[in-house]
Design a protein around this motif. Sequence first.
Motif, PDB file in Angstrom:
ATOM      1  N   SER A   1       0.824  -1.310   0.058  1.00  0.00           N
ATOM      2  CA  SER A   1       0.128   0.065   0.007  1.00  0.00           C
ATOM      3  C   SER A   1       0.828   1.113  -0.133  1.00  0.00           C
ATOM      4  CB  SER A   1      -0.998   0.046   1.213  1.00  0.00           C
ATOM      5  OG  SER A   1      -1.758  -1.054   1.175  1.00  0.00           O
ATOM      6  N   ILE A   2       2.162   1.255   0.342  1.00  0.00           N
ATOM      7  CA  ILE A   2       3.019   2.453   0.488  1.00  0.00           C
ATOM      8  C   ILE A   2       3.450   2.643  -1.054  1.00  0.00           C
ATOM      9  CG2 ILE A   2       5.220   3.226   0.915  1.00  0.00           C
ATOM     10  CD1 ILE A   2       5.236   1.594   3.465  1.00  0.00           C
ATOM     11  N   PRO A   3       2.840   3.446  -1.865  1.00  0.00           N
ATOM     12  CA  PRO A   3       3.195   3.807  -3.221  1.00  0.00           C
ATOM     13  C   PRO A   3       4.529   4.045  -3.653  1.00  0.00           C
ATOM     14  CG  PRO A   3       2.070   5.626  -2.335  1.00  0.00           C
ATOM     15  CD  PRO A   3       2.287   4.773  -0.980  1.00  0.00           C
ATOM     16  N   GLU A   4       5.159   3.656  -4.719  1.00  0.00           N
ATOM     17  CA  GLU A   4       6.423   4.003  -5.215  1.00  0.00           C
ATOM     18  C   GLU A   4       6.289   5.091  -6.310  1.00  0.00           C
ATOM     19  OE1 GLU A   4       8.154   0.454  -6.651  1.00  0.00           O
ATOM     20  OE2 GLU A   4       7.969  -0.805  -4.741  1.00  0.00           O
ATOM     21  N   GLU A   5       5.007   5.301  -6.898  1.00  0.00           N
ATOM     22  CA  GLU A   5       5.188   6.425  -7.730  1.00  0.00           C
ATOM     23  C   GLU A   5       5.298   7.828  -7.244  1.00  0.00           C
ATOM     24  OE1 GLU A   5       2.225   8.033 -11.846  1.00  0.00           O
ATOM     25  OE2 GLU A   5       1.888   6.113 -10.527  1.00  0.00           O
ATOM     26  N   THR A   6       6.098   8.727  -7.899  1.00  0.00           N
ATOM     27  CA  THR A   6       6.064   9.906  -7.249  1.00  0.00           C
ATOM     28  C   THR A   6       5.944  10.937  -8.359  1.00  0.00           C
ATOM     29  OG1 THR A   6       8.504  10.215  -7.883  1.00  0.00           O
ATOM     30  CG2 THR A   6       8.045   9.424  -5.463  1.00  0.00           C
ATOM     31  N   ALA A   7       5.774  12.166  -8.082  1.00  0.00           N
ATOM     32  CA  ALA A   7       5.181  13.176  -8.951  1.00  0.00           C
ATOM     33  C   ALA A   7       5.887  14.535  -8.561  1.00  0.00           C
ATOM     34  CB  ALA A   7       3.826  13.296  -9.345  1.00  0.00           C
ATOM     35  N   THR A   8       6.160  15.365  -9.808  1.00  0.00           N
ATOM     36  CA  THR A   8       6.387  16.840  -9.272  1.00  0.00           C
ATOM     37  C   THR A   8       5.055  17.483  -8.788  1.00  0.00           C
ATOM     38  OG1 THR A   8       5.802  17.610 -11.408  1.00  0.00           O
ATOM     39  CG2 THR A   8       8.042  17.121 -10.900  1.00  0.00           C
ATOM     40  N   ILE A   9       5.173  18.550  -8.038  1.00  0.00           N
ATOM     41  CA  ILE A   9       3.955  19.288  -7.581  1.00  0.00           C
ATOM     42  C   ILE A   9       3.103  19.652  -8.811  1.00  0.00           C
ATOM     43  CG2 ILE A   9       3.105  21.163  -6.263  1.00  0.00           C
ATOM     44  CD1 ILE A   9       5.541  20.986  -4.459  1.00  0.00           C
ATOM     45  N   HIS A  10       3.930  20.318  -9.840  1.00  0.00           N
ATOM     46  CA  HIS A  10       3.310  20.888 -10.880  1.00  0.00           C
ATOM     47  C   HIS A  10       2.105  19.688 -11.639  1.00  0.00           C
ATOM     48  CE1 HIS A  10       6.145  24.186 -10.716  1.00  0.00           C
ATOM     49  NE2 HIS A  10       5.274  25.046 -11.328  1.00  0.00           N
ATOM     50  N   ARG A  11       3.034  18.541 -11.679  1.00  0.00           N
ATOM     51  CA  ARG A  11       2.070  17.419 -12.372  1.00  0.00           C
ATOM     52  C   ARG A  11       0.859  16.860 -11.506  1.00  0.00           C
ATOM     53  NH1 ARG A  11       4.773  11.976 -15.161  1.00  0.00           N
ATOM     54  NH2 ARG A  11       3.258  11.333 -16.591  1.00  0.00           N
ATOM     55  N   PHE A  12       1.305  16.936 -10.276  1.00  0.00           N
ATOM     56  CA  PHE A  12       0.024  16.296  -9.460  1.00  0.00           C
ATOM     57  C   PHE A  12      -1.006  17.412  -9.429  1.00  0.00           C
ATOM     58  CE2 PHE A  12      -1.854  17.227  -5.125  1.00  0.00           C
ATOM     59  CZ  PHE A  12      -2.418  16.078  -5.053  1.00  0.00           C
ATOM     60  N   LEU A  13      -0.671  18.716  -9.435  1.00  0.00           N
ATOM     61  CA  LEU A  13      -1.668  19.599  -9.752  1.00  0.00           C
ATOM     62  C   LEU A  13      -2.735  19.783 -10.873  1.00  0.00           C
ATOM     63  CD1 LEU A  13      -0.400  22.744  -7.325  1.00  0.00           C
ATOM     64  CD2 LEU A  13      -2.168  21.134  -6.673  1.00  0.00           C
ATOM     65  N   GLY A  14      -1.879  19.520 -11.863  1.00  0.00           N
ATOM     66  CA  GLY A  14      -2.409  19.311 -13.308  1.00  0.00           C
ATOM     67  C   GLY A  14      -2.150  20.563 -13.911  1.00  0.00           C
ATOM     68  N   TYR A  15      -0.643  20.752 -14.313  1.00  0.00           N
ATOM     69  CA  TYR A  15      -0.314  22.033 -15.047  1.00  0.00           C
ATOM     70  C   TYR A  15      -1.029  21.955 -16.558  1.00  0.00           C
ATOM     71  CZ  TYR A  15       2.648  25.121 -17.821  1.00  0.00           C
ATOM     72  OH  TYR A  15       3.144  26.185 -18.717  1.00  0.00           O
ATOM     73  N   GLN A  16      -1.522  23.201 -16.885  1.00  0.00           N
ATOM     74  CA  GLN A  16      -2.153  23.445 -18.010  1.00  0.00           C
ATOM     75  C   GLN A  16      -1.686  24.553 -18.722  1.00  0.00           C
ATOM     76  OE1 GLN A  16      -6.602  22.541 -17.522  1.00  0.00           O
ATOM     77  NE2 GLN A  16      -6.050  23.928 -15.762  1.00  0.00           N
ATOM     78  N   PRO A  17      -0.908  24.347 -19.828  1.00  0.00           N
ATOM     79  CA  PRO A  17      -0.106  25.473 -20.509  1.00  0.00           C
ATOM     80  C   PRO A  17      -1.205  26.459 -21.113  1.00  0.00           C
ATOM     81  CG  PRO A  17       0.431  23.313 -21.398  1.00  0.00           C
ATOM     82  CD  PRO A  17      -0.763  22.901 -20.484  1.00  0.00           C
ATOM     83  N   ASN A  18      -0.594  27.717 -20.642  1.00  0.00           N
ATOM     84  CA  ASN A  18      -1.401  28.688 -21.191  1.00  0.00           C
ATOM     85  C   ASN A  18      -2.750  29.205 -20.463  1.00  0.00           C
ATOM     86  OD1 ASN A  18       0.310  29.433 -23.329  1.00  0.00           O
ATOM     87  ND2 ASN A  18      -0.872  27.978 -24.597  1.00  0.00           N
TER      88      ASN A  18
END
Length: 625
Positions: A242-259
Motif C-alpha cells: 500500500s506504500i506507493p512507489e510512484e512520485t510526481a512533481t507538484i506541478h504534475r500532481f496539480l495538473g499543469y495546463q499550458p496557457n
Amino acid sequence: MSLYSLESLFADAVLDALDVRFAQFLANLQRAQAPDKPVTPVLLLSAALVSCWTRRGHICLDLVALAEQPLPLEIPPQNGRCPALADWQAALHDSPLVQPPGAYAPLILADNQRLYLHRYWAYEQALSQHIVARLAQGVEDLDETALQDSVQRLFPATATQPDWQKIAVLIAAQQKFCVISGGPGTGKTTTVVKLLAVLLEQAPKPLRIALLAPTGKAAMRLQEALTRQKQSLPCSAAIKQSIPEETATIHRFLGYQPNALHFRFNASNLAPVDLVVVDEASMVDLALMSKLLQALPARARLILLGDKDQLSSVEAGAVLGDLCAHSATGGDNRFSPACWQRLERLLGQTLGLPAGDAAAPPMQNAVVVLQHSYRFGNDSPIGQLARAINAGKAAHALRLLHTPTVGQQRILWFNHADPYDAAVIELIIQGFTAYLHAADAQQALEHFDQFRVLCAHRQGELGVVKLNQLIEKLLIHAGKLPAGGRRARWYVGQPLMITQNDYNLRLFNGDIGIVLPDPQQSQRRLAFFRTAEQQIRSFLPTRLPQHETAYAMTIHKSQGSEFEQVLLVLPDSFSPVLSRELLYTGLTRAKQSVAVLAGAAVLSESIQRRALRSSGLRQSIWQTL
C-alpha cells in the motif's frame, strides 16, 4: 537624505527596466483613477522597489528594516537612501493604490510595515490560513494502542536518545500538518517511509497517497528511496504494497495546463487525496505551496520534508524557513508541556528535555527537527564545517579548513580562486576519469555521480558556463576526450543536464545523462539516462528537451543531489548571491570529500551573511494563538 527620482534611478541603470515600467504603470493608473492625487516620488520608488524585491525572492518590502537605509539595489546610487519611516508610511497611505489587507488594490500595506504586491499578499494569506486551519483540526479516531505498537515495532531500540525519528512519527500521526526537517543523513526519508506504514496501519480503509517533490530529479530520488526502504519494514506485505512507489512533481500532481491561469486541481476542484508528502520542501516557493494547499481537501494530511538550513526556492519565498522559525535557537525541539507529556506516555519513558511555551501557537507542536546525522557525525570534518557555517562562525570555519583531515571524509582548501592551479586541474581530471573509462552506460552514470563541480554563479569567469568549457579543454588535453569532440554538438562522453521538463519522454529538469555510442550502431550517438528503478533509457540527442553540458552545475541546481566528492567553486570577489545557506548547501552535497576553491575573505564574508527574505508568513503562523 537624498531621494532619487525614478528617472534618475532608471538613467543610472540601478533599477531593472521591468521595475521602472511597473512603477510607471501604477503612476498612470493613479492619474486615471484619482487625478486629484499627485503621484509622489515615494510612491514611484516604493512600487519599483517592491517589484525588484519580489524578483529577488522576497515576499514583501519591510519598511521598518529599510527606512533611511541606502537603497537596497545591487548598484546603489551615491547618497541614495530610502525615506524616513513616517514619511514613507504617510506617502503610501495617501495613495488610493495602496490599501490595507482585505482590500483589492495593486499594493497592500500590512501592519503599516510590510508592502506587498497584491498577488503575493493573497498567496501568503491563503497559505497561512490553510496551515492554521489544519493545525486546529486534530485527528479523529486515533488508536493510541495501535500507534504505540506500530512505532515500537518499526523503531527498534537505539543508543541514540532521544530517537527523534520515532518522535517525528508520533507527532505527525497526531495532526493534519507536520514539518520534518533535518540535515543530510538525518533520516528524513527513512522517517517518512515508517510514518506511511504507521498511518496505513491506523487507517480503516486504503489511503489515497501522493508523494511529491518540486523537481523531477527530486521526485525520482524520493521514489528510489521509498522503493528501496519499504522492503525492509517490519510490517505486513499488504502494508508494504500500500506504500506507493510512484512520485510526481507538484506541478504534475496539480495538473499543469499550458496557457491556463490555474492548475486543474485548485480551490474549486480539490484533488482526490487523503495524504500528501512533499520532499525537498525548502525548494518550494510561496506561490506553488499556496496553490498546493488550496487544492487539498480539508481532511487531507500534509507532511513537509526538508532541510531548513538549505537555500530557499529560486522564486519568491522561504516557506520552509518561515515554518521552522522556532528552531533558530539551534534546532531544539521544544514542544508544549502538554505535548511532551503525551509523547512520554506514548513512548513509555521520561525524556527529561525542556518544554516550550505552553501559550505558544499550535505550530510549536508541528515541527520536528531531526538531530542526529548518520552521515556527518560529531567527528565528521564535513559535519563540523557545516555546523560552523550554519552558526555563522567564520573564524572557526576557516580554522577547520586549515586543519588537515584524515579518514574517509576529507576537506581540501585552495585558498584562492584560480581554476588553473595544477592541483585543482589534477583534482578535476581524476574526478572525471572513472566515468570516461566505464564499460557501459550504467557504469558511466554511476561513476559520473561520484564527482561534481558546484558553482555559486552561472555566468562569469568562475561560473558554470566558463568552467564547463575549461573542463572540456582539460580533459581533451589529458587525452580523456577526443580532440575534435568539442566541435561537435554532442560528443562521446559528454554529460548532459536536462533544463526543461518533458512529461512525454519522462525527462525532467535536473536529470543527468551521458552521450555514448549506440551499442547496436557504433557510429550513432545516444544520450543515456537512468530511471528511479535503475533502468537505463536512451534517446537520440535531437529528441531531448532543452539541455546543457554538466561537468559543472550551480549549487542551486544541485539541491537534492548527493556526490561522493565535490569541488565547490566561489567567485574571486564577494557577490550578493553568496551566503552561509549557499555554502552549507554546496558543502553538504558531498558524502565523502569536498574541495573548496575560494579565498579566505570571500569565504568569511559569505559565512557571516544570511540569505534572509522578507515575509509576513512567519508572523502570521507563529503569532496565531
